[in-house]
Design an enzyme around this catalytic site. Sequence first.
Site, PDB file in Angstrom:
ATOM      1  N   LYS A   1     -41.946  23.598  69.417  1.00 28.89           N
ATOM      2  CA  LYS A   1     -43.267  24.853  69.456  1.00 28.89           C
ATOM      3  C   LYS A   1     -42.165  26.458  69.071  1.00 28.89           C
ATOM      4  O   LYS A   1     -42.348  26.964  69.396  1.00 28.89           O
ATOM      5  CB  LYS A   1     -44.146  24.481  70.228  1.00 28.89           C
ATOM      6  CG  LYS A   1     -45.047  25.537  69.837  1.00 28.89           C
ATOM      7  CD  LYS A   1     -46.875  25.182  70.949  1.00 28.89           C
ATOM      8  CE  LYS A   1     -47.238  23.433  71.105  1.00 28.89           C
ATOM      9  NZ  LYS A   1     -47.895  23.668  72.210  1.00 28.89           N
TER      10      LYS A   1
ATOM     11  N   ARG B   1     -48.492  26.339  76.885  1.00 31.98           N
ATOM     12  CA  ARG B   1     -49.190  25.654  76.047  1.00 31.98           C
ATOM     13  C   ARG B   1     -47.228  24.449  76.006  1.00 31.98           C
ATOM     14  O   ARG B   1     -46.203  25.491  76.142  1.00 31.98           O
ATOM     15  CB  ARG B   1     -48.754  26.221  74.798  1.00 31.98           C
ATOM     16  CG  ARG B   1     -49.493  27.315  74.769  1.00 31.98           C
ATOM     17  CD  ARG B   1     -49.372  27.810  73.337  1.00 31.98           C
ATOM     18  NE  ARG B   1     -49.252  27.091  72.456  1.00 31.98           N
ATOM     19  CZ  ARG B   1     -50.071  27.466  70.633  1.00 31.98           C
ATOM     20  NH1 ARG B   1     -48.655  29.129  70.702  1.00 31.98           N
ATOM     21  NH2 ARG B   1     -49.266  26.828  69.795  1.00 31.98           N
TER      22      ARG B   1
ATOM     23  N   GLY C   1     -50.593  16.558  70.717  1.00 35.55           N
ATOM     24  CA  GLY C   1     -51.679  16.046  71.329  1.00 35.55           C
ATOM     25  C   GLY C   1     -51.246  14.999  72.549  1.00 35.55           C
ATOM     26  O   GLY C   1     -52.597  15.160  73.555  1.00 35.55           O
TER      27      GLY C   1
ATOM     28  N   MET D   1     -49.688  16.790  75.447  1.00 40.45           N
ATOM     29  CA  MET D   1     -49.412  16.680  76.350  1.00 40.45           C
ATOM     30  C   MET D   1     -50.492  18.146  76.554  1.00 40.45           C
ATOM     31  O   MET D   1     -51.392  18.187  75.659  1.00 40.45           O
ATOM     32  CB  MET D   1     -47.697  16.855  76.607  1.00 40.45           C
ATOM     33  CG  MET D   1     -47.104  16.151  77.314  1.00 40.45           C
ATOM     34  SD  MET D   1     -45.315  16.789  77.426  1.00 40.45           S
ATOM     35  CE  MET D   1     -44.912  18.404  75.119  1.00 40.45           C
TER      36      MET D   1
ATOM     37  N   ARG E   1     -44.441  23.748  62.449  1.00 39.47           N
ATOM     38  CA  ARG E   1     -43.617  22.681  62.236  1.00 39.47           C
ATOM     39  C   ARG E   1     -43.959  22.215  61.147  1.00 39.47           C
ATOM     40  O   ARG E   1     -44.201  22.612  60.128  1.00 39.47           O
ATOM     41  CB  ARG E   1     -44.095  21.986  63.331  1.00 39.47           C
ATOM     42  CG  ARG E   1     -45.296  21.482  62.918  1.00 39.47           C
ATOM     43  CD  ARG E   1     -46.075  20.238  64.092  1.00 39.47           C
ATOM     44  NE  ARG E   1     -47.067  19.996  64.202  1.00 39.47           N
ATOM     45  CZ  ARG E   1     -48.767  20.141  65.227  1.00 39.47           C
ATOM     46  NH1 ARG E   1     -47.913  19.486  66.142  1.00 39.47           N
ATOM     47  NH2 ARG E   1     -49.753  20.103  64.756  1.00 39.47           N
TER      48      ARG E   1
ATOM     49  N   HIS F   1     -39.708 -17.938  59.354  1.00 32.98           N
ATOM     50  CA  HIS F   1     -39.574 -18.757  58.305  1.00 32.98           C
ATOM     51  C   HIS F   1     -40.859 -17.739  57.125  1.00 32.98           C
ATOM     52  O   HIS F   1     -40.062 -17.697  56.307  1.00 32.98           O
ATOM     53  CB  HIS F   1     -40.090 -20.313  58.027  1.00 32.98           C
ATOM     54  CG  HIS F   1     -39.994 -20.880  56.242  1.00 32.98           C
ATOM     55  ND1 HIS F   1     -40.524 -20.743  55.659  1.00 32.98           N
ATOM     56  CD2 HIS F   1     -38.274 -21.170  56.319  1.00 32.98           C
ATOM     57  CE1 HIS F   1     -40.227 -21.449  54.822  1.00 32.98           C
ATOM     58  NE2 HIS F   1     -39.068 -20.983  54.914  1.00 32.98           N
TER      59      HIS F   1
ATOM     60  N   ARG G   1     -28.397 -18.316  44.298  1.00 34.74           N
ATOM     61  CA  ARG G   1     -28.207 -19.723  44.883  1.00 34.74           C
ATOM     62  C   ARG G   1     -28.671 -20.607  43.899  1.00 34.74           C
ATOM     63  O   ARG G   1     -30.201 -20.684  43.423  1.00 34.74           O
ATOM     64  CB  ARG G   1     -29.659 -19.789  45.895  1.00 34.74           C
ATOM     65  CG  ARG G   1     -29.046 -19.051  47.103  1.00 34.74           C
ATOM     66  CD  ARG G   1     -29.235 -18.572  47.645  1.00 34.74           C
ATOM     67  NE  ARG G   1     -31.043 -17.435  47.361  1.00 34.74           N
ATOM     68  CZ  ARG G   1     -31.263 -17.011  47.872  1.00 34.74           C
ATOM     69  NH1 ARG G   1     -31.583 -17.287  48.722  1.00 34.74           N
ATOM     70  NH2 ARG G   1     -32.348 -16.302  47.517  1.00 34.74           N
TER      71      ARG G   1
ATOM     72  N   SER H   1     -17.369 -11.927  49.402  1.00 35.31           N
ATOM     73  CA  SER H   1     -18.953 -11.316  49.915  1.00 35.31           C
ATOM     74  C   SER H   1     -19.503 -12.037  50.959  1.00 35.31           C
ATOM     75  O   SER H   1     -19.867 -13.259  51.221  1.00 35.31           O
ATOM     76  CB  SER H   1     -20.292 -12.311  48.601  1.00 35.31           C
ATOM     77  OG  SER H   1     -21.449 -11.470  48.746  1.00 35.31           O
TER      78      SER H   1
ATOM     79  N   GLY I   1     -20.972 -13.311  54.006  1.00 35.52           N
ATOM     80  CA  GLY I   1     -22.677 -13.955  53.502  1.00 35.52           C
ATOM     81  C   GLY I   1     -23.325 -13.762  55.356  1.00 35.52           C
ATOM     82  O   GLY I   1     -22.876 -14.565  56.373  1.00 35.52           O
ATOM     83  N   THR I   2     -23.675 -12.918  55.598  1.00 34.94           N
ATOM     84  CA  THR I   2     -23.848 -12.340  57.457  1.00 34.94           C
ATOM     85  C   THR I   2     -24.837 -13.094  57.830  1.00 34.94           C
ATOM     86  O   THR I   2     -25.176 -12.871  59.379  1.00 34.94           O
ATOM     87  CB  THR I   2     -24.157 -11.013  57.238  1.00 34.94           C
ATOM     88  OG1 THR I   2     -24.836 -10.633  56.503  1.00 34.94           O
ATOM     89  CG2 THR I   2     -23.079 -10.009  57.367  1.00 34.94           C
ATOM     90  N   ASN I   3     -26.397 -13.651  57.138  1.00 37.23           N
ATOM     91  CA  ASN I   3     -26.468 -14.863  57.425  1.00 37.23           C
ATOM     92  C   ASN I   3     -26.083 -15.810  58.223  1.00 37.23           C
ATOM     93  O   ASN I   3     -26.412 -15.760  60.074  1.00 37.23           O
ATOM     94  CB  ASN I   3     -27.764 -15.421  57.218  1.00 37.23           C
ATOM     95  CG  ASN I   3     -28.247 -14.848  56.361  1.00 37.23           C
ATOM     96  OD1 ASN I   3     -28.337 -13.352  56.682  1.00 37.23           O
ATOM     97  ND2 ASN I   3     -29.363 -14.917  55.336  1.00 37.23           N
ATOM     98  N   ASP I   4     -24.729 -16.406  57.936  1.00 31.41           N
ATOM     99  CA  ASP I   4     -24.365 -17.607  58.724  1.00 31.41           C
ATOM    100  C   ASP I   4     -23.212 -17.126  59.536  1.00 31.41           C
ATOM    101  O   ASP I   4     -23.379 -17.152  60.750  1.00 31.41           O
ATOM    102  CB  ASP I   4     -23.580 -18.480  57.918  1.00 31.41           C
ATOM    103  CG  ASP I   4     -24.513 -19.526  57.225  1.00 31.41           C
ATOM    104  OD1 ASP I   4     -24.533 -20.040  57.564  1.00 31.41           O
ATOM    105  OD2 ASP I   4     -24.709 -19.676  55.867  1.00 31.41           O
TER     106      ASP I   4
ATOM    107  N   CYS J   1     -23.892 -10.182  51.178  1.00 38.36           N
ATOM    108  CA  CYS J   1     -25.647 -10.830  50.089  1.00 38.36           C
ATOM    109  C   CYS J   1     -25.880 -11.198  51.870  1.00 38.36           C
ATOM    110  O   CYS J   1     -26.836 -12.222  51.187  1.00 38.36           O
ATOM    111  CB  CYS J   1     -25.199 -11.526  49.585  1.00 38.36           C
ATOM    112  SG  CYS J   1     -23.574 -13.424  49.785  1.00 38.36           S
TER     113      CYS J   1
ATOM    114  N   TYR K   1     -19.769  -3.376  47.452  1.00 37.86           N
ATOM    115  CA  TYR K   1     -20.922  -3.083  46.825  1.00 37.86           C
ATOM    116  C   TYR K   1     -22.610  -3.936  48.312  1.00 37.86           C
ATOM    117  O   TYR K   1     -21.897  -4.442  48.622  1.00 37.86           O
ATOM    118  CB  TYR K   1     -21.989  -4.125  45.763  1.00 37.86           C
ATOM    119  CG  TYR K   1     -21.282  -5.583  45.994  1.00 37.86           C
ATOM    120  CD1 TYR K   1     -22.709  -6.316  46.017  1.00 37.86           C
ATOM    121  CD2 TYR K   1     -20.315  -6.086  44.707  1.00 37.86           C
ATOM    122  CE1 TYR K   1     -21.926  -7.728  46.318  1.00 37.86           C
ATOM    123  CE2 TYR K   1     -19.808  -6.834  45.179  1.00 37.86           C
ATOM    124  CZ  TYR K   1     -20.885  -7.829  45.469  1.00 37.86           C
ATOM    125  OH  TYR K   1     -20.323  -9.442  45.159  1.00 37.86           O
TER     126      TYR K   1
END
Length: 945
Positions: free
Chosen positions: A22, A92, A101, A103, A338, A454, A560, A812, A814-817, A880, A900
């Site tokens: 402000k 203020r 709102g 403060m 603002r 899941h 898959r 590629s 496989g970042t889950n595993d 992926c 990618y």
Amino acid sequence: MTKYVYLFEEADGKNKQLFGGKGANLAEMTRIGLPIPPGFIITTEACLEYYANGKKLPTTLMTQVRDKIKELEKKTGKLFGDPDNPLLVSVRSGAAMSMPGMMDTILNLGINDRVVDRLTRANGNGRFVYDAYRRLIQLFGKVAMGLDDSYFDVILGEAKKKVGAKFDTDLQVQTLEEICGDFKRAIKKELGREFPQDPWTQIEIAIEAVFRSWMGKRAIDYRREFKITTDMANGTAVNVCTMVFGNMGNDSATGVAFTRDPGTGANVFFGEYLVNAQGEDVVAGIRTPKPVLHMKRQMPKQYKELEQVRHILEKHYHEVQDFEFTIERGTLYILQTRNGKMNAAARVKTSREMVRENLLTKEEALLRISPEHLEQLLHRRIDQNTRVKPLAQGLPASPGAAHGKVVFDADQAERRGMLGESVILVREETKPEDIHGFFRAKAILTSRGGKTSHAAVVARGMGKPCVVGCEAIEIDDRNKVAIVDKHHILEGDVVTIDGATGYIYLGEVPTVEPEFSPDLKTILRWADEIRTLGVRANADTPKDAAMARKLGAEGIGLCRTERMFNAADRLPIVREMILADTTQERQQAVDKLLPMQKSDFKKIFNKMQGLPVTIRLLDPPLHEFLPSVESLVWEIERLKEVKKSLEQMETIPDSFKVLLEPSLQELVPPVAHVLKELSAIREKELFDELVEKKEEILRKVRETAEVNPMLGHRGVRLGIKHPEIYKMQIQAILEAAAELIKDGVDIQPEIMVPQVCTSQELKQVHKWMDEIRGIVEKKYDICVLFRFGTMIEVVRACMRAGPLAEVTDFFSFGTNDLTQATFSFSREDAEKKFLPLYNEMQILMDNPFEILDIKGVGRLMKITIDYGKKTNPKLKVGICGEHGGNPRSIEFCHTLGLDYVSCSPYRAPVARLTAAQAKLREMARDKADLENPDYPFNVFFQDLG
Ligand code: ADP
Ligand code: MG
Ligand code: MG
């Protein structure tokens, strides 16, 4: 001496950290010549000092304040505390981040008994003076002295009743004077302290009160909720501003305006105002304000000035502004501005239009739309015009709104869904075997589990609305009823769920289409022009592939094949293949699968003409295709029971005869007739045969069972143990490709091997591939070109990326595993058992399965790429895992130089935008950062751990 206090014209309008949002904007607006009432800012540094001193104002602060008040006196020609010509100010709050709102602000400071008295007598406008005093005592009493609001409300309410006034504005001088007296007495009585008469005491206490409101419960909760950290906003500034009055008669007014419509983004002046009122009246809803466009007729001169301010503000800030104004006896003042908060659609529209109006560059326009905003636009939403009360709220797991009939199991969802009914699958929690129900359900609702359960993960992948962990619902799936409070929801009852908010509604609530507007298309086109990171989609079916294309994916990064195995007409054959005793039997089953897979691949290749399609060879452990031990044991027991019951029934006619009851005797012939039929069934030994078959399956299932299947016999390990499966898949891919090439279709197949840990595995698969390729090319008399690659999801693969890259065209991640492998966490167990606690205790800041763990997994990725490119400079690299759709992770992938990301089709637009933003932020980075040997980790490491 530290300088804590700055006049508006002295302060740096860019430094929000020091002056608050402000304050900085008041300074900036003063500098560009807008009509701002004179004032000054006390820095956030003073606030921090206040807390560091054990809640004591810095010693020199009030001296500095006095000096600045002197300057205000000079500018306004009024004197602070002078009864004849008093200077009144507001005190203020205002931190670096806007916390509307949260403060406190106190108005009309500088009035006391002497001032009101003299002023009323002098100018005759006693009503106005007493009203201002009454507001001061009320706000000051509450905010600075801590007296509960209700005391003032009661007094005000009673006074209004006494004189029959409907609004505060109906109160006359006398009543207002009485109210002031009562207010002061209430303060004295309840707090044992007087309302301070000395204006200097007033201002000092007010400044302290604003500092204290920074650590008020409201403010702390707000910062926690919106994750405002100390490097975003630390302490509040205090703005002291000469009071201007919108309540001095019909030539005065106050209002709030937006430079554009924040609901639609349309380039129209938008706002509301009240004639003869003070600022807080608009917000408090005491009277209904009028649209600002009405001012055109009512106050044409001031309207024109406001229109000018509107343009000046946008031109200066290059952003839609939300501002407060007050007109005092015909003179316009601006009290605050603002950046405007807008909904997603408005943000997209204004981005496009402000580029057209040369207010923004394309780059700036892209950066002002957050990926979360975009997400809001890509799903059906509850129509905001309907006001229906929700029945319950769970966790919003996958956005979008849908309504349908409740079903309690996946089979039923599939059955009814196939018949064209809209169904919502409602379960305590879901399992992988419920997947067929997901396909046919419009949405998924569970009473247990978190945002990574899941149900949540699968629904997000499919882009279906999903609410999880809605614990208010008790689900009894045996009796097919869900109970919320007193409501019994039966199968077939209609509910609506909103995956963006987590709300559940009874019945059908109207929804609106996602807005893939021309504006959005334009924005995404700009994003495509700028980004260098490719965006592909994970898609297993032709339908997904078509959607991926439509949403701008430039290929499929993960197809898959197991999903094709799970289809109803395939599963029995797949089981045959798994349960086969001899290689020959197995080959027979595999031969039946070949044409099916081939036609799947052809359809997908066709949909993705001209674009790459990465097909992953079979990955999951085989037991996933088999029934569970529990269900088999149960079935076998049931079969045996039925057989026994049949045997027992055969004794019925004999027992009847023995009992010699005439009524029973009558029944003997019909019962005997039925039994004859039944024994015929029994004689066929159907049951024995079935039991035998099931027992055989059970034996096999037990045989294939593994202690730790995810680390067990899966991926390439399975392929090597049962070569016929991988060979069939390779043949299906190559034949599909050959047939399409013959038809002149432009295709780019890529074959990807999962779970690889050594190049020897890849070499083995490659050998089969060469053999099959020879056969296929000969059969079709055509040359089949394709790329060969591996997933990187095993730590050893990262460390041996060099040799792996020598035999592959692409990696590629496989970042889950890979995340599971890096942490040695099993995802399901981690998310259920200890990750929430870890997050709460800040041992881990995020869920690494949602947001890529840059420090650990990210390092491994970097090492992998470095090793890989050393032996194969042409190596293409993608990702992926689910992280491929997460904005922060996408940004990291860009920075790491991946070619990618591949994500769920529905997230492709988000990935396109994020990739462009990543590129833009990279271009804006300091040279020193870029040349840091630790780049890109230096720019991503800001948190703990
Ligand atoms: P918030 O951050 O909650 O908006 P503000 O500090 O902006 O709090 O002030 C609350 C209300 O008081 C606003 O309507 C504002 O316009 C009004 N106000 C603040 N200072 C002044 C002033 N000097 N003169 C007139 N009205 C003021
Ligand atoms: Mg305000
Ligand atoms: Mg994997």
